[in-house]
Design an enzyme around this catalytic site. Structure first.
Site, PDB file in Angstrom:
ATOM      1  N   ASP A 214       0.863  -1.181   0.000  1.00 12.89           N
ATOM      2  CA  ASP A 214       0.000   0.000   0.000  1.00 12.89           C
ATOM      3  C   ASP A 214       0.898   1.229   0.000  1.00 12.89           C
ATOM      4  O   ASP A 214       2.119   1.105  -0.108  1.00 12.89           O
ATOM      5  CB  ASP A 214      -0.946  -0.002   1.206  1.00 12.89           C
ATOM      6  CG  ASP A 214      -2.301   0.631   0.889  1.00 12.89           C
ATOM      7  OD1 ASP A 214      -2.318   1.812   0.506  1.00 12.89           O
ATOM      8  OD2 ASP A 214      -3.335  -0.054   1.011  1.00 12.89           O
ATOM      9  N   HIS A 289      -2.490   3.387  -4.616  1.00 12.94           N
ATOM     10  CA  HIS A 289      -1.926   2.912  -3.341  1.00 12.94           C
ATOM     11  C   HIS A 289      -0.511   2.376  -3.554  1.00 12.94           C
ATOM     12  O   HIS A 289      -0.162   1.298  -3.058  1.00 12.94           O
ATOM     13  CB  HIS A 289      -2.830   1.831  -2.717  1.00 12.94           C
ATOM     14  CG  HIS A 289      -4.126   2.375  -2.182  1.00 12.94           C
ATOM     15  ND1 HIS A 289      -4.218   3.101  -1.017  1.00 12.94           N
ATOM     16  CD2 HIS A 289      -5.392   2.301  -2.674  1.00 12.94           C
ATOM     17  CE1 HIS A 289      -5.473   3.449  -0.805  1.00 12.94           C
ATOM     18  NE2 HIS A 289      -6.219   2.982  -1.797  1.00 12.94           N
ATOM     19  N   ASP A 353      -8.542  -0.012  -6.219  1.00 12.84           N
ATOM     20  CA  ASP A 353      -9.451   0.947  -5.596  1.00 12.84           C
ATOM     21  C   ASP A 353      -8.836   2.337  -5.496  1.00 12.84           C
ATOM     22  O   ASP A 353      -7.624   2.517  -5.510  1.00 12.84           O
ATOM     23  CB  ASP A 353      -9.840   0.465  -4.195  1.00 12.84           C
ATOM     24  CG  ASP A 353      -8.618   0.271  -3.299  1.00 12.84           C
ATOM     25  OD1 ASP A 353      -7.658  -0.376  -3.755  1.00 12.84           O
ATOM     26  OD2 ASP A 353      -8.622   0.772  -2.155  1.00 12.84           O
ATOM     27  N   GLU A 354      -9.709   3.322  -5.398  1.00 13.30           N
ATOM     28  CA  GLU A 354      -9.389   4.699  -4.998  1.00 13.30           C
ATOM     29  C   GLU A 354      -8.294   5.347  -5.840  1.00 13.30           C
ATOM     30  O   GLU A 354      -7.468   6.105  -5.336  1.00 13.30           O
ATOM     31  CB  GLU A 354      -9.014   4.732  -3.516  1.00 13.30           C
ATOM     32  CG  GLU A 354     -10.153   4.259  -2.619  1.00 13.30           C
ATOM     33  CD  GLU A 354      -9.811   4.246  -1.148  1.00 13.30           C
ATOM     34  OE1 GLU A 354     -10.732   4.418  -0.331  1.00 13.30           O
ATOM     35  OE2 GLU A 354      -8.636   4.048  -0.806  1.00 13.30           O
ATOM     36  N   PHE A 446     -14.020  -4.483  10.238  1.00 12.50           N
ATOM     37  CA  PHE A 446     -13.783  -4.647  11.661  1.00 12.50           C
ATOM     38  C   PHE A 446     -12.822  -3.605  12.220  1.00 12.50           C
ATOM     39  O   PHE A 446     -12.502  -3.644  13.417  1.00 12.50           O
ATOM     40  CB  PHE A 446     -13.274  -6.055  11.954  1.00 12.50           C
ATOM     41  CG  PHE A 446     -14.323  -7.128  11.828  1.00 12.50           C
ATOM     42  CD1 PHE A 446     -15.603  -6.832  11.400  1.00 12.50           C
ATOM     43  CD2 PHE A 446     -14.033  -8.449  12.151  1.00 12.50           C
ATOM     44  CE1 PHE A 446     -16.575  -7.817  11.281  1.00 12.50           C
ATOM     45  CE2 PHE A 446     -14.992  -9.447  12.037  1.00 12.50           C
ATOM     46  CZ  PHE A 446     -16.270  -9.136  11.610  1.00 12.50           C
ATOM     47  N   ASP A 447     -12.343  -2.672  11.391  1.00 10.11           N
ATOM     48  CA  ASP A 447     -11.612  -1.528  11.923  1.00 10.11           C
ATOM     49  C   ASP A 447     -12.571  -0.441  12.384  1.00 10.11           C
ATOM     50  O   ASP A 447     -12.149   0.540  12.995  1.00 10.11           O
ATOM     51  CB  ASP A 447     -10.626  -0.967  10.894  1.00 10.11           C
ATOM     52  CG  ASP A 447     -11.288  -0.639   9.560  1.00 10.11           C
ATOM     53  OD1 ASP A 447     -12.246  -1.339   9.171  1.00 10.11           O
ATOM     54  OD2 ASP A 447     -10.823   0.304   8.888  1.00 10.11           O
ATOM     55  N   TRP A 495      -8.399  -3.384   8.458  1.00 12.18           N
ATOM     56  CA  TRP A 495      -7.435  -2.354   8.075  1.00 12.18           C
ATOM     57  C   TRP A 495      -6.787  -1.826   9.344  1.00 12.18           C
ATOM     58  O   TRP A 495      -7.455  -1.669  10.372  1.00 12.18           O
ATOM     59  CB  TRP A 495      -8.134  -1.240   7.308  1.00 12.18           C
ATOM     60  CG  TRP A 495      -8.837  -1.707   6.070  1.00 12.18           C
ATOM     61  CD1 TRP A 495     -10.176  -1.928   5.910  1.00 12.18           C
ATOM     62  CD2 TRP A 495      -8.222  -2.057   4.823  1.00 12.18           C
ATOM     63  NE1 TRP A 495     -10.433  -2.376   4.639  1.00 12.18           N
ATOM     64  CE2 TRP A 495      -9.253  -2.462   3.944  1.00 12.18           C
ATOM     65  CE3 TRP A 495      -6.907  -2.051   4.356  1.00 12.18           C
ATOM     66  CZ2 TRP A 495      -9.014  -2.862   2.637  1.00 12.18           C
ATOM     67  CZ3 TRP A 495      -6.662  -2.455   3.057  1.00 12.18           C
ATOM     68  CH2 TRP A 495      -7.707  -2.849   2.209  1.00 12.18           C
ATOM     69  N   THR A 496      -5.492  -1.540   9.287  1.00 14.31           N
ATOM     70  CA  THR A 496      -4.761  -1.333  10.534  1.00 14.31           C
ATOM     71  C   THR A 496      -4.248   0.096  10.741  1.00 14.31           C
ATOM     72  O   THR A 496      -3.280   0.299  11.472  1.00 14.31           O
ATOM     73  CB  THR A 496      -3.597  -2.325  10.627  1.00 14.31           C
ATOM     74  OG1 THR A 496      -2.724  -2.153   9.504  1.00 14.31           O
ATOM     75  CG2 THR A 496      -4.092  -3.750  10.687  1.00 14.31           C
ATOM     76  N   GLU A 497      -4.877   1.090  10.123  1.00 12.13           N
ATOM     77  CA  GLU A 497      -4.464   2.466  10.393  1.00 12.13           C
ATOM     78  C   GLU A 497      -4.455   2.760  11.891  1.00 12.13           C
ATOM     79  O   GLU A 497      -3.556   3.440  12.400  1.00 12.13           O
ATOM     80  CB  GLU A 497      -5.385   3.459   9.690  1.00 12.13           C
ATOM     81  CG  GLU A 497      -5.223   3.506   8.180  1.00 12.13           C
ATOM     82  CD  GLU A 497      -6.211   2.608   7.460  1.00 12.13           C
ATOM     83  OE1 GLU A 497      -6.658   1.621   8.070  1.00 12.13           O
ATOM     84  OE2 GLU A 497      -6.540   2.900   6.290  1.00 12.13           O
TER      85      GLU A 497
END
Length: 790
Positions: A214, A289, A353-354, A446-447, A495-497
């Site tokens: 990413d 990304h 994506d994005e 689930f974030d 996602w782990t931000e």
């Protein structure tokens, strides 16, 4: 109906199994509680008695069956860790007749590849399956019949290892049941990745979606491009700041946060997954990304750089791979060649994506590609990019999978879509004849917060509680039966931000993983949330035994009030997501315990009070104590005027939101909030008549990512005529905090001279955004919700 009699040597009971897998069994005559298996099996029936496991229990299987051997090995390892028993392994030919756990392979025409049957009697257990994967799933259902301590990683003492006699026949609903783990935003060590695979197996999932690249990092070694990990795996350390408030890397600043997996690490994880019948789907993001790629190899961009890895949030994502440069596709092919050599599964996820197309619109090479290929616009250019990558993957005998943006501009012929922006993309793809994995943000992210953000660790936003996950139906009702066949299944995404380490990741995943597992496995008519909660209670005990940091938010008490200003009362309601009936609370600053007052119905407060509450099971507290001050207004507000110019969103809402008796939650998207930008907030309150005011409470929001900070001070002045004001009280607060977590702070201002009809409330501006924020120097926002006159 044709019945096939199942004969088991050493078992006195008989079960009859139809060719479809349905089981006809005698009813429970013991009064025992039903087994608490998650996900819920197709058929369960309890028989009399219990099987007792001891060190003499033999595990029987065909020693020449290597596939079953993997399932047996995993099962025996779990039992050895928790019981301390080194169970003897026996081939079928030399097996004893009693005190055995026997694995038997059944022909595929009798059971599906993931189906299983478990029969437990007092002196023997039988696990039947047509594959090693089915055998492992059967073994995990059996493990759930034993006490929860069976999942302990160390020897448990004082446990009697019994399992109720039961007959289980089971099969999954969907072929794709998985979880995605993002190891880019925060790197996770290899040993935890293996543990994550264990979690999937525990819930009968079969797919591990591994997000490896990413903007914020490249986590997989590619021998042909060493700078991807020499440079692209590392970013500057800004872990002390909110993800969306991190300034970029400075010239000469060393990048120290990150990590990557060597190819040997990848092979080790792939082997481990294969031994546990988990398929890994690697995700290599493109064309967007890719900041980590471009920081190492800027020649694959449209502009040539230079680039650095963002240490936190990045939006919009404009620096993407150049679709007009043929060398880009050489790079992509070389990378994918090494990736496919490491991962034997069918699918390679390419993201998609994005992608902001700003640079493509400016790039001469991209514009030339559009003209040469006869494309309509940049959306079709992305379709061209994706189709070309699909041809590369097809030549490597793999299938392309991408997020639902790959639909835009036209889907490649054989592409599979992962629908995340709701379900519309998945419906479109299925109707077009493409396979789909459903993973919408609304139910599968689930974030997102799983409980009230006021009492939860910081998360990216959103709200996906356990019940909402469980209510998800992956196959839209609008699809025809033929179209529905394209819905492969579902998965949840982590996602782990805002998930910096394994402990926080477990907290965010558990127990919601149990809910999505049941959505993917159990038939629609077998799912009922109240029954799930009963079984989840034992599952939570298993998590505890396994040392998993599972959230207990479903048992956390929420404290809500409705205000009746005219009667000077607040009616307080206490509740939990799990519907607890044993909530205890206190109003005297003491910590609630199992003998504190029992909540039975909403109760009134006639003055401002701090409430503490917790749910209990007997004497055991189920979750941390919730604490909240409920402010009760003593005076009605006739009108309120905001002297300061409101920001554009607040102007639409108006100042009446500040005395509507509804409190805002710690999220600037909540429509209760009203704010100003770059200036003091001045409110003029009219009580309608002269009154004696003891104190004023004003709530403010802190959310650094949205440039919202607390006021350094709040002043209240009083007037009888609305013209001449006298200073009556001041309170100071800590402004410009680095606290990453959004929260609401009540400023309580006691008044010395509080008699008057009008109040002027002035909240001092926090000033410019501080230097430690990536938006340093920008005007800050001052956001308030409720004004309460006490």
């Amino acid at each position: 109906m044709q019945f096939q009699q199942l004969f088991v040597i050493g078992l006195t009971a008989m079960a009859f199994v139809t060719s479809s897998g349905a089981v006809t069994l005698r009813a429970d005559t013991t009064g025992a509680l039903p087994p608490a298996i998650i996900p819920q099996p197709l058929h369960v029936a309890v028989a009399p008695g219990f099987f007792t496991l001891d060190r003499r229990t033999a595990v029987v299987h065909a020693e020449n069956d290597k596939e079953f051997q993997a399932a047996v090995t995993a099962f025996v390892h779990t039992l050895r860790s928790s019981t301390g028993y080194v169970l003897p392994l026996c081939d079928v030919a030399g097996a004893p007749g009693t005190d055995i756990i026997r694995f038997i392979r059944i022909p595929m025409d009798s059971l599906g590849a993931e189906d299983y049957r478990v029969t437990v009697r007092t002196h023997a257990i039988l696990i039947e399956a047509a594959s090693g994967r089915g055998a492992l799933y059967g073994a995990h259902s059996l493990l759930q019949l034993f006490p929860p301590a069976v999942f302990s990683p160390g020897k448990a003492t004082g446990v009697r290892w019994t399992a109720p006699c039961v007959d289980v026949a089971d099969a999954p609903r969907y072929a794709w049941r998985g979880m995605m783990l993002d190891v880019v935003r925060h790197f996770m060590p290899k040993e935890f990745v293996k543990r994550f695979i264990d979690y999937l197996v525990m819930h009968k999932m079969n797919t591990f979606h591994w997000h490896l690249t990413d903007d914020q990092g490249w986590r997989i070694q590619i021998l042909a491009y060493p700078k991807l990990t020499d440079i692209g795996a590392w970013r500057v350390d800004r872990e002390d700041r909110h993800w969306n408030a991190r300034p970029p890397q400075l010239p000469g600043e060393k990048a120290t946060y990150g990590g990557f997996y060597t190819q040997d690490d990848i092979r080790d994880v792939v082997r481990y997954a294969a031994d546990h019948f988990i398929t890994i789907v690697p995700e290599i993001e493109m064309p967007a990304h890719v900041s980590a790629v471009l920081s190492a190899y800027p020649e694959y961009s449209c502009t040539g750089g230079p680039f650095t890895l963002p240490p936190g949030g990045l939006w919009p994502i404009t620096d993407i791979l150049c679709a007009g440069n043929d060398s880009t596709f050489v790079f992509v092919e070389n990378v994918l060649r090494e990736v496919t050599a490491l991962f034997p599964g069918t699918y390679i996820h390419i993201g998609g994506d994005e992608a902001d197309k700003t640079e493509w619109k400016r790039c001469p090479k991209c514009q030339a590609r559009i003209r040469t290929e006869g494309l309509k616009d940049e959306a079709q250019l992305q379709s061209y990019f994706t189709t070309r990558v699909e041809r590369i993957l097809s030549g490597m005998h793999r299938r392309l999978l991408g997020w639902d943006e790959i639909i835009e501009g036209g889907l490649p012929p054989e592409a599979t879509v992962m629908s995340w922006r709701g379900v519309a993309g998945g419906i479109h793809a299925a109707r077009s004849g493409h396979d789909v994995v459903m993973s919408p943000t609304s139910h599968c992210y689930f974030d997102y917060y799983q409980a009230d953000p006021r009492w939860e660790p910081i998360a990216i936003g959103g709200y996906v509680p356990l019940e909402k996950v469980y209510a998800y139906e992956p196959t839209p009702d609008s699809l025809t039966p033929a179209e529905s066949m394209h819905i492969l299944g579902t998965q949840a995404n982590l996602w782990t931000e805002f998930i910096p380490d394994p402990a926080k990741l477990e907290y965010m995943a558990f127990p919601r993983i149990a809910a999505i597992a049941e959505v993917g496995w159990s038939s629609r008519d077998r799912r009922a949330y109240p029954d799930f909660l009963v079984r989840l209670d034992r599952q939570m005990a298993r998590y505890e035994a396994a040392g998993i940091n599972a959230s207990r938010s479903i048992h956390a008490v929420t404290i809500e009030e409705s205000i009746a200003v005219a009667s000077h009362q607040a009616l307080v309601t206490l509740a939990t997501q799990a519907g607890a009936t044993n909530i205890r609370y206190t109003l005297d600053r003491s910590t609630p315990g199992p003998t504190s007052p029992l909540y039975t119905a909403p109760f009134p407060l006639t003055h401002s009070t701090t409430i503490r509450a917790a749910a209990f099971d007997g004497r055991r507290r189920l979750a941390p104590v919730t604490l909240r001050r409920v402010a009760v207004p003593m005076h009605e507000i006739a009108s309120m005027t905001c002297v300061s110019p409101l920001d554009s969103f607040s102007a639409q809402r108006g100042s009446t939101m500040l005395f509507d008796n509804r409190r805002g939650h710690p999220n600037h998207g909540d429509t209760e909030w009203v704010g100003v930008t770059g200036t003091d907030l001045v409110l003029l309150v009219d009580l309608g008549a002269v009154a004696r005011v003891k104190q004023v409470t004003v709530g403010f929001l802190h959310e650094t990512a949205a440039l919202i900070f607390l006021p350094p001070r709040v002043d209240v002045a009083v007037s009888r005529d609305g013209q001449s004001f006298t200073d009556a009280g001041t309170v100071r607060g800590a402004s410009l905090q680095r606290e990453k977590r959004p929260f609401v702070k009540d400023y309580v201002v006691p008044l010395r001279k509080g008699t008057g009809r009008y109040l002027r409330i002035t909240a001092q501006s926090p000033g410019p955004v501080p230097e430690w924020h990536k938006r340093a120097g920008s005007p800050s926002h001052l956001v308030t919700d409720e004004v309460i006159i006490e």
